[in-house]
Scaffold this active site. Structure first.
Site, PDB file in Angstrom:
ATOM      1  N   TYR A   1     -17.080  15.720 -15.928  1.00  0.00           N
ATOM      2  CA  TYR A   1     -17.564  14.355 -15.767  1.00  0.00           C
ATOM      3  C   TYR A   1     -18.578  14.300 -14.621  1.00  0.00           C
ATOM      4  CZ  TYR A   1     -17.549   9.503 -14.262  1.00  0.00           C
ATOM      5  OH  TYR A   1     -17.937   8.257 -13.867  1.00  0.00           O
TER       6      TYR A   1
ATOM      7  N   ARG B   1       0.854  -1.200   0.000  1.00  0.00           N
ATOM      8  CA  ARG B   1       0.000   0.000   0.000  1.00  0.00           C
ATOM      9  C   ARG B   1       0.884   1.243   0.000  1.00  0.00           C
ATOM     10  NH1 ARG B   1      -1.276   1.975   4.526  1.00  0.00           N
ATOM     11  NH2 ARG B   1      -1.877   0.017   5.539  1.00  0.00           N
TER      12      ARG B   1
ATOM     13  N   ASP C   1      -8.058  18.455 -14.771  1.00  0.00           N
ATOM     14  CA  ASP C   1      -8.335  17.080 -15.181  1.00  0.00           C
ATOM     15  C   ASP C   1      -7.939  16.976 -16.653  1.00  0.00           C
ATOM     16  OD1 ASP C   1      -9.446  14.712 -16.143  1.00  0.00           O
ATOM     17  OD2 ASP C   1     -11.111  14.767 -14.711  1.00  0.00           O
TER      18      ASP C   1
HETATM   19  C1  PLP Z   1     -12.805  13.446 -17.424  1.00  0.00           C
HETATM   20  C2  PLP Z   1     -12.928  12.355 -16.400  1.00  0.00           C
HETATM   21  N1  PLP Z   1     -12.349  12.507 -15.196  1.00  0.00           N
HETATM   22  C3  PLP Z   1     -12.439  11.550 -14.247  1.00  0.00           C
HETATM   23  C4  PLP Z   1     -13.130  10.398 -14.454  1.00  0.00           C
HETATM   24  C5  PLP Z   1     -13.244   9.366 -13.365  1.00  0.00           C
HETATM   25  O1  PLP Z   1     -12.353   8.325 -13.590  1.00  0.00           O
HETATM   26  P1  PLP Z   1     -12.616   6.785 -13.153  1.00  0.00           P
HETATM   27  O2  PLP Z   1     -13.823   6.313 -13.891  1.00  0.00           O
HETATM   28  O3  PLP Z   1     -11.345   6.111 -13.560  1.00  0.00           O
HETATM   29  O4  PLP Z   1     -12.814   6.798 -11.670  1.00  0.00           O
HETATM   30  C6  PLP Z   1     -13.739  10.177 -15.698  1.00  0.00           C
HETATM   31  C7  PLP Z   1     -14.491   8.933 -15.966  1.00  0.00           C
HETATM   32  O5  PLP Z   1     -15.203   8.800 -16.926  1.00  0.00           O
HETATM   33  C8  PLP Z   1     -13.636  11.187 -16.687  1.00  0.00           C
HETATM   34  O6  PLP Z   1     -14.211  11.054 -17.891  1.00  0.00           O
END
Ligand code: PLP
Length: 384
Positions: free
Chosen positions: A107, A54, A179
């Site tokens: 998202y 971990r 992101d």
């Molecule tokens: C732009 C974006 N950020 C974060 C995520 C979340 O990632 P995860 O599904 O791997 O938890 C997604 C998932 O679709 C995403 O499209």
């Protein structure tokens, strides 16, 4: 596309950073260290710093070093999912009573994390259109600790000027978190534009083959990186060794895949833009897209995601998704195979009734790297 220069050797770093040949066997690929604990030579006598997986695992370390190199950050960290990475970062940089500005296009699961989880923990958020800096400035408060952005955004493919947003956030004493899932570090490197932290769902382009769920953080500053690493271990949402290995393998071909994704998506966007059943195409590579010039400045190419609105409303959009054959109907994105989905009923259902609700007539496609003529033929027949 001429103004943005990638640092030299991106593809070389993708294949080699953190991935020396195995010192014992010479294996050229980092092994999957499928192990939880490590023999100590006397109490506290660690070989190579590993005590428990971990806290650290050699396969994950290879991935984390590679991630930091590709994003140009001080520290990379690999998690069990994108949302695990987001949660760990947020609960490192925020405490109850703090405030964060989040985008009005993101998202749905990210919005759910803020709205349903972090608010219960005493974090406040405001929603702003990050493409409008005045709106962001108006949302800032004395307690604002961070500004969060997706560019290109999911699912509306909005483009935010990262260098300008970094200035606004830093001017208010806030961190800028980007992101970078839709672009990948091959197309866009937010830290070079002023971001403090980069988030990835490595499930998507980084893994690239729809066979793993994973997440990543890259921190620009080593001290913040250390703090997040402490929380990664304390909270425990780490990537397992096999998942880390799959992402590491995917990253080796990231550059060639992104070039093909982008080239195919440009052709898909052109087809859709001239189709009578399509009322609007959202793709930053189209000259008429409002973020086209900014995207051209801060991205190497425009990526593989395209969204479009269908004449006839929600049912017509759902029908297009149902009729597609080569484009597989499914959630997620960024794999070699093309996917199609209806965000309102699928990936963004959790944003219904919120400021992040998406148009009902919207269809999103993740353009894969199949033969372009086959992809265009499938979309034509799906549109009817
Ligand atoms: C732009 C974006 N950020 C974060 C995520 C979340 O990632 P995860 O599904 O791997 O938890 C997604 C998932 O679709 C995403 O499209």
């Amino acid at each position: 596309m001429t103004e943005h220069q990638l640092p030299q050797g991106f593809e070389t770093l993708a294949i080699h950073a953190g991935q020396e040949a195995d010192p014992q066997t010479g294996a050229v690929v980092t092994p999957i260290y499928q192990v939880s604990t490590y023999k100590q030579d006397g109490v506290g006598g660690l070989r190579g710093g590993y005590e428990y997986s971990r806290s650290a695992n050699p396969t994950r370390t290879a991935l984390e070093e590679c991630l930091a190199a590709l994003e140009g950050g001080a520290r990379g960290l690999a998690f069990a999912s994108g949302l695990a990475a987001e949660d760990t970062l947020l609960r490192t940089i925020l405490k109850p009573g703090d405030h964060i500005v989040i985008p009005n296009d993101a998202y749905g699961g990210t919005f759910r994390l803020f709205a349903k989880v972090l608010t219960r923990w005493g974090v406040e958020f405001s929603v702003a259109n990050t493409q409008n800096l005045d709106e962001v400035r108006a949302a800032l408060r004395p307690g604002t600790r961070a500004v969060w952005v997706e560019t290109p955004s999911n699912p509306l493919l909005g483009i935010t000027d990262l260098a300008a947003l970094a200035e606004v956030a830093h001017g208010a004493g806030a961190l800028l978190v980007v992101d970078n899932t839709f672009a990948s570090p091959y197309l866009q490197q937010p830290i070079s534009l002023g971001a403090d932290a980069v988030v990835h769902s490595t499930t998507k382009y980084m893994g690239g083959h729809s066979d793993v769920v994973g997440g990543a953080l890259v921190l620009a500053d080593a001290a913040l990186g250390e703090e997040v690493a402490y929380h990664q271990n304390a909270m425990g949402a780490v990537s397992g060794p096999f998942d880390a290995w799959l992402v590491l393998r995917g990253i080796k071909t990231l550059g060639v895949r992104m070039d093909r994704h982008s080239a195919n998506a440009e052709k898909v966007a052109e087809l859709l833009a001239s189709h009578p059943k399509v009322s609007q195409v959202l793709y930053p590579g189209l000259p008429e897209h409002p973020g086209h010039d900014i995207a051209a400045k801060q991205m190497k190419a425009f990526g593989g995601m395209v969204s479009f609105r269908v004449v006839g409303g929600e049912e017509a959009a759902v029908e297009v998704c149902n009729r597609a054959q080569l484009f597989t109907l499914g959630e997620s994105l960024g794999g070699v195979e093309s996917l199609i989905e209806h965000p309102g009923r699928m990936t963004h259902a959790s944003a219904a009734g919120s400021p992040l609700e998406v148009p009902a007539d919207l269809v999103r496609v993740s353009v894969g790297i199949e033969s372009i003529d086959d992809l265009l033929a499938d979309l034509k027949q799906a549109l009817g």
